[in-house]
Design a protein around this motif. Structure first.
Motif, PDB file in Angstrom:
ATOM      1  N   VAL A 121       0.849  -1.184   0.000  1.00 51.72           N
ATOM      2  CA  VAL A 121       0.000   0.000   0.000  1.00 51.72           C
ATOM      3  C   VAL A 121       0.884   1.232   0.000  1.00 51.72           C
ATOM      4  CG1 VAL A 121      -1.761   1.284   1.268  1.00 51.72           C
ATOM      5  CG2 VAL A 121      -1.815  -1.205   1.258  1.00 51.72           C
ATOM      6  N   THR A 122       0.616   2.141  -0.945  1.00 52.93           N
ATOM      7  CA  THR A 122       1.354   3.402  -1.026  1.00 52.93           C
ATOM      8  C   THR A 122       0.349   4.542  -1.032  1.00 52.93           C
ATOM      9  OG1 THR A 122       3.001   2.304  -2.405  1.00 52.93           O
ATOM     10  CG2 THR A 122       3.081   4.699  -2.341  1.00 52.93           C
ATOM     11  N   VAL A 123       0.519   5.490  -0.119  1.00 55.13           N
ATOM     12  CA  VAL A 123      -0.342   6.662  -0.069  1.00 55.13           C
ATOM     13  C   VAL A 123       0.306   7.749  -0.914  1.00 55.13           C
ATOM     14  CG1 VAL A 123      -1.400   8.388   1.425  1.00 55.13           C
ATOM     15  CG2 VAL A 123      -1.152   6.041   2.231  1.00 55.13           C
ATOM     16  N   LEU A 124      -0.346   8.113  -2.030  1.00 53.89           N
ATOM     17  CA  LEU A 124       0.194   9.126  -2.936  1.00 53.89           C
ATOM     18  C   LEU A 124      -0.215  10.529  -2.499  1.00 53.89           C
ATOM     19  CD1 LEU A 124      -0.465   7.297  -6.318  1.00 53.89           C
ATOM     20  CD2 LEU A 124       1.642   7.341  -4.985  1.00 53.89           C
ATOM     21  N   THR A 125      -1.506  10.724  -2.222  1.00 52.62           N
ATOM     22  CA  THR A 125      -2.027  11.987  -1.690  1.00 52.62           C
ATOM     23  C   THR A 125      -3.026  11.628  -0.596  1.00 52.62           C
ATOM     24  OG1 THR A 125      -3.885  12.140  -3.233  1.00 52.62           O
ATOM     25  CG2 THR A 125      -1.806  13.122  -3.952  1.00 52.62           C
ATOM     26  N   ASP A 126      -3.711  12.639  -0.068  1.00 48.56           N
ATOM     27  CA  ASP A 126      -4.700  12.382   0.986  1.00 48.56           C
ATOM     28  C   ASP A 126      -5.818  11.456   0.530  1.00 48.56           C
ATOM     29  OD1 ASP A 126      -3.335  13.888   2.803  1.00 48.56           O
ATOM     30  OD2 ASP A 126      -4.565  15.692   2.520  1.00 48.56           O
ATOM     31  N   ASP A 127      -6.156  11.519  -0.764  1.00 46.56           N
ATOM     32  CA  ASP A 127      -7.279  10.717  -1.237  1.00 46.56           C
ATOM     33  C   ASP A 127      -6.933   9.760  -2.376  1.00 46.56           C
ATOM     34  OD1 ASP A 127      -6.897  12.732  -3.077  1.00 46.56           O
ATOM     35  OD2 ASP A 127      -9.024  13.017  -3.475  1.00 46.56           O
ATOM     36  N   ILE A 128      -5.672   9.588  -2.702  1.00 51.58           N
ATOM     37  CA  ILE A 128      -5.261   8.638  -3.748  1.00 51.58           C
ATOM     38  C   ILE A 128      -4.199   7.701  -3.173  1.00 51.58           C
ATOM     39  CG2 ILE A 128      -4.210   8.352  -6.015  1.00 51.58           C
ATOM     40  CD1 ILE A 128      -5.323  11.082  -6.773  1.00 51.58           C
ATOM     41  N   ILE A 129      -4.475   6.397  -3.312  1.00 55.80           N
ATOM     42  CA  ILE A 129      -3.534   5.384  -2.845  1.00 55.80           C
ATOM     43  C   ILE A 129      -3.361   4.326  -3.927  1.00 55.80           C
ATOM     44  CG2 ILE A 129      -4.220   5.704  -0.438  1.00 55.80           C
ATOM     45  CD1 ILE A 129      -5.555   2.893  -0.690  1.00 55.80           C
ATOM     46  N   THR A 130      -2.321   3.528  -3.802  1.00 55.16           N
ATOM     47  CA  THR A 130      -2.174   2.352  -4.656  1.00 55.16           C
ATOM     48  C   THR A 130      -2.076   1.125  -3.759  1.00 55.16           C
ATOM     49  OG1 THR A 130       0.242   2.471  -4.728  1.00 55.16           O
ATOM     50  CG2 THR A 130      -0.950   3.608  -6.488  1.00 55.16           C
ATOM     51  N   ILE A 131      -2.703   0.057  -4.225  1.00 53.14           N
ATOM     52  CA  ILE A 131      -2.590  -1.246  -3.561  1.00 53.14           C
ATOM     53  C   ILE A 131      -2.108  -2.218  -4.618  1.00 53.14           C
ATOM     54  CG2 ILE A 131      -3.767  -3.082  -2.296  1.00 53.14           C
ATOM     55  CD1 ILE A 131      -5.860  -1.030  -1.434  1.00 53.14           C
ATOM     56  N   ASN A 132      -0.937  -2.764  -4.403  1.00 53.01           N
ATOM     57  CA  ASN A 132      -0.311  -3.674  -5.371  1.00 53.01           C
ATOM     58  C   ASN A 132      -0.242  -3.052  -6.765  1.00 53.01           C
ATOM     59  OD1 ASN A 132      -0.009  -5.577  -3.342  1.00 53.01           O
ATOM     60  ND2 ASN A 132      -1.894  -6.656  -3.878  1.00 53.01           N
TER      61      ASN A 132
END
Length: 170
Positions: free
Chosen positions: A15-26
């Motif tokens: 899990v990577t948090v890019l911004t407050d409301d955008i993340i990536t999972i795998n």
């Protein structure tokens, strides 16, 4: 004795948090649509996330008894969506299956699968016509088959009379 592969036993999602409301999972991008009572927890998602959830358009994570659980939802117009996993039924899910006032979050997949149009094919073979079993039976016994008119006549000549409530019987 069988050895356990450490990589398969401790497989975690990335899990990577890019911004407050955008993340990536795998590597897949999601928008954090709702974060009720700060339900979003990056570390717990990494521990509990299952790749089966990647097929859904929305992923809901809710907390109960200090455990994070997931539920997947589809867009309403997707053919593979049932009544219980359409995103329009999210509120029903939260009311019926989650603890009252629990923390939860909703993730929306950025690149949703295109909507597939289902064309139903007639895969059934045409049935062979079989003779009516009662007609065959009656032909051998020299009896007439029963008809619906006889059944109606029998019902109308019943020995019971229907009376209205409050009407005295004679």
């Amino acid at each position: 004795m069988q050895e356990i592969d450490d990589n398969s036993a401790s497989k975690q999602a990335k899990v990577t948090v890019l911004t407050d409301d955008i993340i990536t999972i795998n590597g897949k991008k999601y928008h954090l649509v709702e974060n009720h009572e700060n339900g979003f927890d990056e570390e717990k998602i990494e521990e509990r996330f299952n790749t089966v959830l990647e097929k859904y358009d929305y992923i809901v994570g809710d907390w109960g008894y200090d455990q994070l659980r997931f539920k997947g939802f589809y867009e309403d117009d997707r053919p593979e969506s049932g009544m219980d996993n359409k995103i329009s039924h999210l509120e029903d899910y939260l009311i019926e299956y989650c603890n009252f006032g629990c923390a939860y979050f909703v993730l929306e997949k950025e690149n949703k699968s295109s909507i597939k149009k289902h064309h139903k094919r007639n895969t059934r073979r045409p049935r062979k016509k079989r003779p009516n079993s009662s007609a065959v039976h009656n032909k051998h016994n020299n009896k007439k088959p029963h008809s619906n008119t006889n059944n109606r006549r029998r019902a109308s000549t019943s020995k019971f009379k229907i009376r209205k409530i409050g009407e005295k019987s004679k």
